[in-house]
Motif scaffolding. Structure first.
Motif, PDB file in Angstrom:
ATOM      1  N   PHE A 236      26.141  36.826  68.748  1.00  0.00           N
ATOM      2  CA  PHE A 236      27.362  35.757  68.930  1.00  0.00           C
ATOM      3  C   PHE A 236      27.058  34.692  70.315  1.00  0.00           C
ATOM      4  N   GLY A 237      27.513  33.683  69.727  1.00  0.00           N
ATOM      5  CA  GLY A 237      27.376  32.850  70.805  1.00  0.00           C
ATOM      6  C   GLY A 237      28.243  31.566  70.594  1.00  0.00           C
ATOM      7  N   LEU A 238      27.958  30.264  71.839  1.00  0.00           N
ATOM      8  CA  LEU A 238      28.383  28.890  71.707  1.00  0.00           C
ATOM      9  C   LEU A 238      28.870  28.293  70.228  1.00  0.00           C
ATOM     10  N   SER A 239      30.069  27.939  70.427  1.00  0.00           N
ATOM     11  CA  SER A 239      30.068  27.499  69.085  1.00  0.00           C
ATOM     12  C   SER A 239      30.020  25.345  68.948  1.00  0.00           C
ATOM     13  N   ASP A 240      30.124  25.020  68.656  1.00  0.00           N
ATOM     14  CA  ASP A 240      30.709  23.310  68.304  1.00  0.00           C
ATOM     15  C   ASP A 240      31.546  23.462  69.219  1.00  0.00           C
ATOM     16  N   ALA A 241      33.068  23.481  69.258  1.00  0.00           N
ATOM     17  CA  ALA A 241      34.058  22.791  69.728  1.00  0.00           C
ATOM     18  C   ALA A 241      33.900  24.290  70.773  1.00  0.00           C
ATOM     19  N   ASP A 242      32.837  24.678  71.603  1.00  0.00           N
ATOM     20  CA  ASP A 242      32.198  24.772  73.190  1.00  0.00           C
ATOM     21  C   ASP A 242      31.597  23.587  73.545  1.00  0.00           C
ATOM     22  N   ARG A 243      30.958  23.535  72.724  1.00  0.00           N
ATOM     23  CA  ARG A 243      30.348  22.463  73.174  1.00  0.00           C
ATOM     24  C   ARG A 243      30.587  21.606  73.431  1.00  0.00           C
ATOM     25  N   GLU A 244      31.789  21.467  72.668  1.00  0.00           N
ATOM     26  CA  GLU A 244      32.277  19.773  72.756  1.00  0.00           C
ATOM     27  C   GLU A 244      33.851  20.396  74.108  1.00  0.00           C
ATOM     28  N   HIS A 245      33.321  21.006  75.023  1.00  0.00           N
ATOM     29  CA  HIS A 245      34.826  21.258  75.397  1.00  0.00           C
ATOM     30  C   HIS A 245      35.107  20.692  76.519  1.00  0.00           C
ATOM     31  N   HIS A 246      35.774  20.149  77.348  1.00  0.00           N
ATOM     32  CA  HIS A 246      35.304  19.009  78.826  1.00  0.00           C
ATOM     33  C   HIS A 246      34.385  19.655  79.413  1.00  0.00           C
ATOM     34  N   VAL A 247      34.720  21.262  80.154  1.00  0.00           N
ATOM     35  CA  VAL A 247      34.656  21.463  81.365  1.00  0.00           C
ATOM     36  C   VAL A 247      32.827  21.840  80.965  1.00  0.00           C
ATOM     37  N   LEU A 248      32.727  22.696  79.866  1.00  0.00           N
ATOM     38  CA  LEU A 248      31.162  23.723  78.802  1.00  0.00           C
ATOM     39  C   LEU A 248      30.405  22.291  79.170  1.00  0.00           C
ATOM     40  N   LYS A 249      30.926  21.368  78.286  1.00  0.00           N
ATOM     41  CA  LYS A 249      29.854  20.348  78.348  1.00  0.00           C
ATOM     42  C   LYS A 249      29.713  19.372  79.540  1.00  0.00           C
ATOM     43  N   CYS A 250      29.998  19.664  80.104  1.00  0.00           N
ATOM     44  CA  CYS A 250      30.079  18.854  80.887  1.00  0.00           C
ATOM     45  C   CYS A 250      28.589  20.034  82.259  1.00  0.00           C
TER      46      CYS A 250
END
Length: 964
Positions: A236-250
């Motif tokens: 279980f890891g990060l998805s594309d939605a996580d990588r594009e999330h404004h907080v996580l992407k930063c």
């Protein structure tokens, strides 16, 4: 119960929406459970919220989810910060009166009680301390715990460091059942991960277990770079939605530039090399400050290097803070709350920063929520460097960080901390630096062959049934006894920890001469003012040996896998007197006889602390913080009525008024003490640790419930210790810190007489509730309740009854009912021993064996049992014996004991012979271990034993009776 969505609950609890992965994890766990799950999440992605996920899923599906969640990581600061996260959540749930948080809290509370109370409990297992294990009080209540590998692993394998052998099965039974183990930064604990996997896959139910118990148990590795997993693992890891999330992407895209710098060292003196390294680290930190960066971290591989760097910064007038895993929690908690909290990612306000340096070891590598402008770090293996850079620009919003990686000129393949990985990492970094600027940002560090730049893998030995068969034998020492450290850390482990507690022991003798203090006096004192974990420092056992001898310790680290120190010579005489505290006794101990997990009590004049951290070179007397530890850990106000004891509370001038004068009675003395304490001024030796609110509350506590404990010193002189209950139900500490009931022979002595019939009924009520709420089948519930009703019938022995009434045979004979509990005080071991001698009850004689003889005399008492052999074992083992051996004692008397217990007529002779290995106790244990499993049988024992403990507490007795 209508449950809110995880998004609604999380947002209400923390004031921010969850990341996409957190919501996906909830959905997956509720659908498929925790089994075989592997969390592959990078630093800064909020892995600690797995605790929130576990609690929410338990609230939604209590019949399928584990009650206990244990976050395991081998970094001590991280262990504490995870507990802080859990405590904050507990506070929010406790204070919520409506809304999503209140709904989840109510669902958690409903898993174990129908009454008001905390929805779950918080525990920190950062070191073993006898009789200081609050998390293990209730088998059915949700618990969130954080622990090191040593503490949770040794408990799981029936050898809990710092615990008595008699309490070991309780801890093993609880951790081995109904538990979710979140193994954070699994690459730091490969051997333990292998051991957990073997237990989970092959040994949880026993080799040929035939009785099914609830299977709410899972081990979930967590890491940004977990080692190879089994093909069946659910990654279980990060998805594309996580990588594009404004907080996580930063956070993921943040740049973290770094440069390499070599430190010239020469010669064979390791301490001089560390001094050179510390000097260069301070110089580089100064340069970073000159560029405009404010908050810098210096992270080194050895505790001594951190200490030297800190001292150099102080000499230069730089505002600095020293953090190691070798600190007393009382001081560390103050540091974290006052100095580290402003540096966390959620609190950092760079607009108001001033130059500041955090000097630390590996203790802040994993999970410490620090947001630094840059670091000066000693080179380590690549996985450790990644973790250290995870503390730099943690939110990714700064964008101006700069860092330096220092490499000693003598780096070689035999580094005692990181092995050959240190040299390989340094060479790999040099190659990268030749091609362009180094950048340790998550998205910017190039991929590499991790196997080459990670420490050489250390495997645990193969776990065999024979090892488990050895460890479950806890009632008597066995030979050979496999060292559990091999299965926790692999064969590379060099040193386990001991706990060191500083106390003002000189007050126990009129002359102040430690050599003149009688062992009984120290034991009585420690019974009255028991050591607590928050006043102890974890010290590598080899460093402790050298310190006790007066020798300088060789450098060691905070990385649990090494603790490298030299073996002390056997030439010098021990310079520092020390006593080992076992929870029921204090015994002098020499350096050569130290054991992993020992609790050492030394006098404050021994020194050994500098700026709150262990330092063998420190000679300044250490503050005795025992009274504060009692208050924080147990809710007990304590004052030793001596000049020094009074001074610690800030009333040294009034100390003369705290002595028993002439023919004054103790009752009038008590009134005078209350008057003196009630007028004390607001001052104390440790103002940073003792709050005014504490002082005012302690004043009220002493006035309401003052109790005087007498410790007999030399020459018949009496030392008085004032104690009082200082629990505050309005404080969150009420939901975290409780006093545990002991496993020793003082358990019948609770200060109030309780009849055997009443106590048996109370235990039966508790055990019935535990078993039913845990989802045990009706047959097991019935057997546990029957064992509860019968467990103490052996106390009908007339000599035991006389012991309970102070050795008075005439009063014992005149009792209307048999007693189970005595009005004698458990805190006075000498008085208990004298009462036992007068009663004629033999030393070592066990009432539970007579109980077993009385219920085995015919088939009547056990006629309704589903598993009569289980009932017999639970009765025989309810104080920790019969695993597999009974207490080896031959009662010289041959008394016939007959009693009516409810509708049962029971009888047996005290010469029952059940201590012999051919009388069924041993064979029964092994048969039941095969039937219920190594941990399953221990769990059933724990359910009964904890019911017995809870029924022994006066506050819980009223609640138990009200249920009826």
């Amino acid at each position: 119960m209508m449950m809110p969505s995880f998004r609604e609950y999380f947002t209400a609890a923390w004031g921010k929406a969850p990341f996409p992965w957190q919501e996906r994890l909830v959905e997956e766990v509720l659908r498929d459970g925790w089994e075989s799950l592997v969390l592959e999440l990078p630093t800064g992605s909020g892995k600690t919220s797995a605790l929130d996920v576990a609690l929410y899923c338990l609230a939604c599906a209590p019949e399928r989810m584990p009650r206990r969640t244990v976050l395991v990581v081998d970094r001590r600061i991280v262990v504490d910060q995870a507990a802080t996260h859990a405590s904050d959540l507990l506070l929010r749930m406790t204070q919520a009166s409506d809304g999503p948080v209140a709904a989840v809290a109510a669902a958690l509370r409903a898993t174990y009680t129908d009454e008001p109370g905390p929805p779950f409990r918080v525990a920190v297992m950062r070191g073993g301390m006898p009789r200081d294990n609050d998390w293990a009080r209730w088998p059915h209540q949700p618990v969130v715990a954080s622990s090191t590998v040593d503490q949770v692993g040794s408990r799981l394998l029936f050898r809990g460091y710092g615990l008595s052998r008699m309490s070991a099965p309780i801890h093993a039974g609880l951790i081995g059942n109904d538990t979710l183990v979140l193994l954070d930064e699994v690459h730091l604990a490969r051997p333990f991960a292998m051991t957990l996997r073997a237990i989970e896959k092959s040994y949880r139910s026993g080799v040929d277990a035939t009785h099914a118990l609830p299977r709410r148990y899972a081990v979930v590795p967590m890491s940004a770079t977990p080692p190879g997993q089994e093909p069946s693992a659910r990654r279980f890891g990060l998805s594309d939605a996580d990588r594009e999330h404004h907080v996580l992407k930063c956070r993921l895209d943040a740049r973290k530039p770094a440069v390499l710098a070599q430190v010239k060292v020469a010669g064979d003196d390791e301490n001089k090399k560390l001094d050179a390294l510390a000097g260069r680290a301070v110089e580089e930190a100064r340069k970073l400050h000159a560029t405009g960066l404010q908050v810098i971290g210096i992270i080194v591989n050895r505790v001594e290097a951190a200490r030297l760097a800190y001292l150099k910064l102080v000499e230069e007038g730089v505002d600095a803070l020293l953090l190691t895993g070798r600190m007393r929690s009382l001081e560390r908690d103050v540091i974290v709350a006052t100095r580290l909290l402003p540096l966390t990612s959620g609190e950092r306000d760079r607009a108001h920063d001033k130059p500041f340096v955090v000097v630390a070891t590996q203790c802040i590598e994993a999970g410490a929520d620090l947001d630094l402008d840059g670091i000066v770090t000693e080179c380590a293996s690549l996985d450790a460097l990644r973790q250290r850079f995870g503390r730099v620009d943690r939110r990714g919003s700064f964008g101006k960080s700069r860092s330096v990686i220092l490499g000693r000129s003598d780096i070689n393949e035999e580094d005692p901390v990181y092995g050959g990985a240190l040299l390989r990492t340094w060479k790999w970094l040099e190659q990268l630096a030749e091609r362009g600027p180094l950048d340790f940002g998550i998205a910017w560090l190039p991929a590499c062959d991790d196997a080459a730049v990670l420490p050489d893998p250390v495997d645990a030995p193969v776990l065999l049934p024979a090892h488990l068969d050895a460890w479950v034998q806890t009632s008597l020492p066995i030979r050979p006894d496999p060292d559990v450290a091999l299965w926790l850390h692999g064969p590379a482990r060099k040193s386990a920890d001991v706990q060191v507690v500083w106390r003002d022991l000189r007050q126990l003798h009129a002359s102040g001469d430690l050599s003149q203090i009688d062992g009984d006096v120290i034991e009585q004192y420690l019974e009255a003012v028991r050591p607590a974990m928050i006043e102890a420092v974890s010290v590598p056992i080899a460093a402790a040996r050298r310190w006790l001898l007066g020798e300088s310790a060789l450098p060691y680290s905070d990385a649990t896998a090494d603790d490298v120190v030299g073996v002390p010579s056997r030439g010098p005489k021990q310079q520092i007197p020390a006593w080992r505290w076992t929870g029921s006794a204090a015994e002098p101990v020499t350096e050569s006889r130290l054991r992993p997990g020992d609790v050492l009590v030394v006098d404050c004049t021994a020194g050994g602390l500098r700026e709150g951290a262990f330092d063998v070179t420190a000679k300044t007397p250490v503050d005795d913080v025992s009274e504060l530890a009692q208050l924080r850990a147990r809710g007990i106000a304590t004052m030793v009525l001596t000049v020094d004891g009074a001074a610690r509370w800030g009333i040294a001038a009034e100390a003369e008024s705290l002595r028993l004068a002439g023919d004054e009675t103790v009752s009038s003395f008590r009134e005078r003490i209350v008057e003196v304490i009630g007028e004390w001024p607001r001052r104390a030796i440790q103002p940073s640790l003792l709050r005014d609110a504490d002082r005012e509350h302690v004043q009220r506590a002493f006035a309401k419930s003052l109790k005087l404990v007498e410790v007999e010193r030399d020459g018949g002189e009496t030392l008085f210790i004032a104690t009082a209950s200082a629990r505050q139900k309005t404080l969150i500490e009420e939901f975290i810190a409780y006093e545990a009931v002991t496993e020793s022979d003082d358990s019948p002595f609770c200060g109030d007489e309780v009849t055997l019939r009443q106590h048996s009924t109370d235990v039966k009520v508790f055990v019935g509730e535990f078993a039913s709420r845990l989802g045990l089948d009706p047959g097991l519930c019935n057997d546990l309740m029957l064992a509860a009703w019968l467990h103490d019938v052996g106390k009908a022995d007339p000599r035991f009854q006389a012991w309970l009434v102070g050795g008075d045979e005439l009063r014992a004979a005149a009792l209307d009912e048999y007693l189970a509990k005595s009005s004698l005080d458990a805190g006075n071991a000498k008085r208990r021993r004298e009462a036992r001698r007068r009663a004629g009850y033999p030393d070592g004689c066990r009432h539970e064996l007579l109980s077993l003889a009385m219920i085995s005399s015919d088939g009547g008492p056990l006629a309704g049992a589903s598993d009569p052999e289980l009932v017999k074992h639970l009765v025989a083992s309810h104080h920790g014996w019969a695993r597999p051996f009974a207490a080896p004692v031959d009662d010289p008397a041959d008394l016939s004991v007959t009693m009516k217990h409810g509708e049962m007529q029971l009888s047996a002779t005290t010469r029952h012979g059940l201590s012999r290995i051919d009388r069924g106790v041993v064979d029964r244990f092994w048969d039941l271990t095969r039937r219920y499993g190594w941990w399953g049988l221990a769990w059933l024992e724990a359910i009964l034993r904890l019911a017995d403990h809870r029924a022994s507490e006066a506050a819980d007795l009223e609640r138990a009776r009200s249920r009826r």
